[in-house]
Design a protein around this motif. Sequence first.
Motif, short mmCIF file in Angstrom:
data_model
loop_
_atom_site.label_atom_id
_atom_site.label_comp_id
_atom_site.label_asym_id
_atom_site.label_seq_id
_atom_site.Cartn_x
_atom_site.Cartn_y
_atom_site.Cartn_z
N GLU A 42 0.83 -1.21 0.00
CA GLU A 42 0.00 0.00 0.00
C GLU A 42 0.86 1.26 0.00
N GLU A 43 1.97 1.25 0.72
CA GLU A 43 2.87 2.41 0.73
C GLU A 43 3.53 2.61 -0.63
N ALA A 44 3.94 1.52 -1.27
CA ALA A 44 4.52 1.62 -2.61
C ALA A 44 3.49 2.18 -3.59
N LYS A 45 2.26 1.76 -3.46
CA LYS A 45 1.20 2.27 -4.34
C LYS A 45 0.95 3.75 -4.05
N ARG A 46 0.87 4.11 -2.77
CA ARG A 46 0.59 5.50 -2.39
C ARG A 46 1.67 6.44 -2.90
N ILE A 51 6.48 -1.28 -9.37
CA ILE A 51 7.19 -1.67 -10.58
C ILE A 51 6.35 -2.76 -11.26
N VAL A 52 5.96 -2.51 -12.51
CA VAL A 52 5.21 -3.49 -13.28
C VAL A 52 6.21 -4.31 -14.09
N THR A 53 6.16 -5.62 -13.94
CA THR A 53 7.01 -6.49 -14.75
C THR A 53 6.12 -7.35 -15.63
N HIS A 54 6.55 -7.55 -16.86
CA HIS A 54 5.80 -8.40 -17.79
C HIS A 54 6.79 -9.44 -18.32
N ASP A 55 6.56 -10.67 -17.93
CA ASP A 55 7.48 -11.76 -18.25
C ASP A 55 6.79 -12.83 -19.08
N CYS A 56 7.59 -13.66 -19.71
CA CYS A 56 7.07 -14.85 -20.37
C CYS A 56 6.64 -15.81 -19.27
N GLY A 57 5.43 -16.34 -19.39
CA GLY A 57 4.93 -17.27 -18.39
C GLY A 57 5.72 -18.55 -18.30
N ASP A 58 6.56 -18.83 -19.29
CA ASP A 58 7.34 -20.05 -19.31
C ASP A 58 8.75 -19.87 -18.75
N ALA A 59 9.15 -18.62 -18.49
CA ALA A 59 10.50 -18.38 -17.97
C ALA A 59 10.66 -19.06 -16.61
N ARG A 60 11.83 -19.57 -16.35
CA ARG A 60 12.05 -20.30 -15.10
C ARG A 60 12.33 -19.37 -13.92
N VAL A 61 12.52 -18.10 -14.17
CA VAL A 61 12.80 -17.14 -13.11
C VAL A 61 11.81 -15.99 -13.22
N SER A 62 11.24 -15.61 -12.11
CA SER A 62 10.32 -14.48 -12.08
C SER A 62 11.10 -13.20 -11.83
N SER A 63 10.80 -12.15 -12.57
CA SER A 63 11.51 -10.90 -12.34
C SER A 63 11.17 -10.32 -10.97
N ALA A 64 10.00 -10.68 -10.42
CA ALA A 64 9.66 -10.25 -9.07
C ALA A 64 10.67 -10.84 -8.08
N ASP A 65 11.06 -12.08 -8.30
CA ASP A 65 12.07 -12.70 -7.43
C ASP A 65 13.44 -12.06 -7.64
N VAL A 66 13.78 -11.76 -8.88
CA VAL A 66 15.08 -11.17 -9.19
C VAL A 66 15.21 -9.77 -8.58
N LEU A 67 14.15 -8.98 -8.73
CA LEU A 67 14.19 -7.62 -8.20
C LEU A 67 14.23 -7.61 -6.68
N GLY A 68 13.58 -8.58 -6.07
CA GLY A 68 13.66 -8.75 -4.63
C GLY A 68 13.22 -7.53 -3.82
N ARG A 69 12.20 -6.87 -4.29
CA ARG A 69 11.70 -5.71 -3.56
C ARG A 69 10.19 -5.79 -3.48
N PRO A 70 9.60 -5.17 -2.48
CA PRO A 70 8.14 -5.15 -2.44
C PRO A 70 7.58 -4.20 -3.51
#
Length: 159
Positions: A42-46, A51-70
């Motif tokens: 909620e604070e990040a939204k406010r 950060i919007v990430t758009h990845d291939c659904g088949d990729a073995r790594v999620s950019s949300a995991d790579v970025l490692g931030r809320p």
Amino acid sequence: MAESKPINIREMARKNMLIITPEMLMKDNELPRSRELLAVWEEAKRTHNLIVTHDCGDARVSSADVLGRPGIVALNSIASANTREETADDPFSFVYGHYAAKAVLVNGHYDGETVKTGEPPGGCGGLGERAKVEPDKRHLKTIETAAQYVSALIEHSDV
């Protein structure tokens, strides 16, 4: 080829396998850690810091995991497609242009062992299929098959 057997929920429960239910998810939302992470979101939204990430659904790594931030809004599609233009029928255009989004990252993936100078690397099935189809089918009004999706929405076969 052996025929697959249907999943037996009672058998899974006897083997102590986790069965996810709506009630379990609702209860999990009440945990202190869940409340803490929701407050961070909620604070990040406010503060317009999502950060919007758009990845291939088949990729073995999620950019949300790579970025490692809320504050990650993770979108997925085949080969990260449908990102080249924001139109009224683009299901992601609202998210891309949302006031709380600080940035949009569109990520492709490939097999590093297939890299050759001057050639698109392999590794993404959607991009591989795009290389096989006719060059331009963006005129399609409706998309009813996987081949039409690939033709109309994947820009190019190269990451």
